[in-house]
Design a protein around this motif. Structure first.
Motif, PDB file in Angstrom:
ATOM      1  N   GLU A   1       2.465   1.635  -3.534  1.00 20.48           N
ATOM      2  CA  GLU A   1       1.275   2.088  -4.364  1.00 20.48           C
ATOM      3  C   GLU A   1       1.118   3.642  -4.158  1.00 20.48           C
ATOM      4  N   ALA A   2       1.042   3.997  -2.941  1.00 17.89           N
ATOM      5  CA  ALA A   2       0.861   5.500  -2.746  1.00 17.89           C
ATOM      6  C   ALA A   2       1.999   6.261  -3.050  1.00 17.89           C
TER       7      ALA A   2
ATOM      8  N   SER B   1       0.810  -1.271   0.079  1.00 11.51           N
ATOM      9  CA  SER B   1      -0.157   0.024  -0.027  1.00 11.51           C
ATOM     10  C   SER B   1       0.885   1.281  -0.082  1.00 11.51           C
TER      11      SER B   1
ATOM     12  N   GLU C   1       2.874  14.281 -13.526  1.00 11.42           N
ATOM     13  CA  GLU C   1       1.952  15.041 -14.513  1.00 11.42           C
ATOM     14  C   GLU C   1       2.079  16.492 -14.175  1.00 11.42           C
TER      15      GLU C   1
ATOM     16  N   GLN D   1       3.479   9.862  -9.797  1.00 15.89           N
ATOM     17  CA  GLN D   1       2.689   9.876 -11.025  1.00 15.89           C
ATOM     18  C   GLN D   1       2.235  11.278 -11.089  1.00 15.89           C
ATOM     19  N   LYS D   2       1.494  11.736  -9.815  1.00 13.31           N
ATOM     20  CA  LYS D   2       1.212  13.102  -9.987  1.00 13.31           C
ATOM     21  C   LYS D   2       1.967  14.093 -10.042  1.00 13.31           C
TER      22      LYS D   2
ATOM     23  N   ASN E   1       1.591   6.648  -6.924  1.00  9.89           N
ATOM     24  CA  ASN E   1       0.535   7.665  -7.250  1.00  9.89           C
ATOM     25  C   ASN E   1       1.196   9.050  -7.265  1.00  9.89           C
TER      26      ASN E   1
END
Length: 217
Positions: free
Chosen positions: A182-183, A179, A193, A189-190, A186
Motif C-alpha cells: 500500500e505504501a 502495508s 501526480e 500515485q504521488k 501511494n
C-alpha cells in the motif's frame, strides 16, 4: 424289646456314619430322611418316643440300684437278681446309646445344614467378589482409555495452538506485506501526480514557445 433296640441302635449308627462320612449320594439321602423326620408330626413323635425311652431308662437304672442295694444288705446276690441286673443293665445301655445317637444325629444334621448354608453364602460372596473385581478391572480399563484419550486431546490442543501461532505469524507477515504494498502504491500515485504536473507544465511551456515562434514569424 432288645431286638427292636438293637435294630434302632444299628440304624442310628448307620445314619450317623453317613452324616459324618460322605459316601456318594447317601449323605443327601440321610439328610432328607432326617429332615422329613423333623417335618409335620415328626418332632412330636420323636419327643414322645424319647420321653418314653427316658422313663424306661430311669426305671431300669432304679431297678439296677435297688438290686445293688439289696445285694449289699444281704451280702450276696441271688441268681434271679443277677439275671434281672444284667437284663436291666443291657436295656439301660441300649436305651442310653439310642438316645445319645439320636442327639448326635440331630446335632450333625443341624451343623451340616449350617455348613451347607455357609458354603452357599461363601459361593455367593465369591461370585460377588469376582463380579466386583471384573467391574473394577473394567473401570480401570475405561480409566486407562480415558487417560489415553485425554492425553491425545492435550496433544491435539497443543498442535492446534502451534498451528494458530503459525497462522498468526503468517497473518502478521501478510499484513506487513500488504502495508508495504500500500505504501509503494501511494508512492507510485504521488510520483504519477508529480509527473502529470510536470507534463502539464511542459505542455504549457510548449504552447508559450509555439506562440512566441508564431509571433516572430
Amino acid at each position: 424289646m432288645f431286638q427292636l433296640l438293637f435294630l434302632v441302635l444299628f440304624a442310628e449308627a448307620a445314619v450317623a456314619l453317613l452324616l459324618m462320612v460322605k459316601v456318594g449320594p447317601l449323605r443327601e439321602l440321610a439328610m432328607r430322611g432326617v429332615e422329613q423326620a423333623k417335618m409335620g408330626k415328626g418332632p412330636a413323635t420323636v419327643k414322645t418316643i424319647a420321653c418314653t425311652l427316658s422313663v424306661i431308662l430311669l426305671s431300669s437304672v432304679t431297678t439296677i440300684l435297688k438290686i445293688q442295694n439289696r445285694g449289699h444288705k444281704l451280702g450276696t446276690v441271688s441268681p434271679m437278681d443277677q439275671v434281672l441286673w444284667r437284663t436291666h443293665l443291657l436295656e439301660a445301655s441300649l436305651i442310653g446309646y439310642t438316645l445319645f445317637l439320636a442327639f448326635v444325629i440331630d446335632r450333625l444334621h443341624h451343623y451340616l445344614q449350617k455348613l451347607i448354608t455357609l458354603r452357599k453364602s461363601a459361593s455367593t460372596s465369591r461370585e460377588e467378589v469376582e463380579k466386583l473385581q471384573m467391574e473394577n478391572r473394567s473401570l480401570r480399563e475405561k480409566e486407562d482409555k480415558s487417560s489415553g484419550e485425554i492425553k491425545k486431546l492435550h496433544q491435539d490442543i497443543a498442535k492446534l495452538g502451534e498451528d494458530m501461532k503459525k497462522l498468526k505469524s503468517e497473518s502478521e507477515d501478510h499484513e506487513r506485506k500488504a502495508s508495504e504494498a500500500e505504501a509503494h502504491v501511494n508512492a507510485l500515485q504521488k510520483q504519477s501526480e508529480e509527473l502529470l504536473l510536470e507534463y502539464d507544465r511542459l505542455l504549457e511551456d510548449n504552447q508559450i514557445l509555439q506562440s512566441q515562434l508564431h509571433y516572430k514569424a
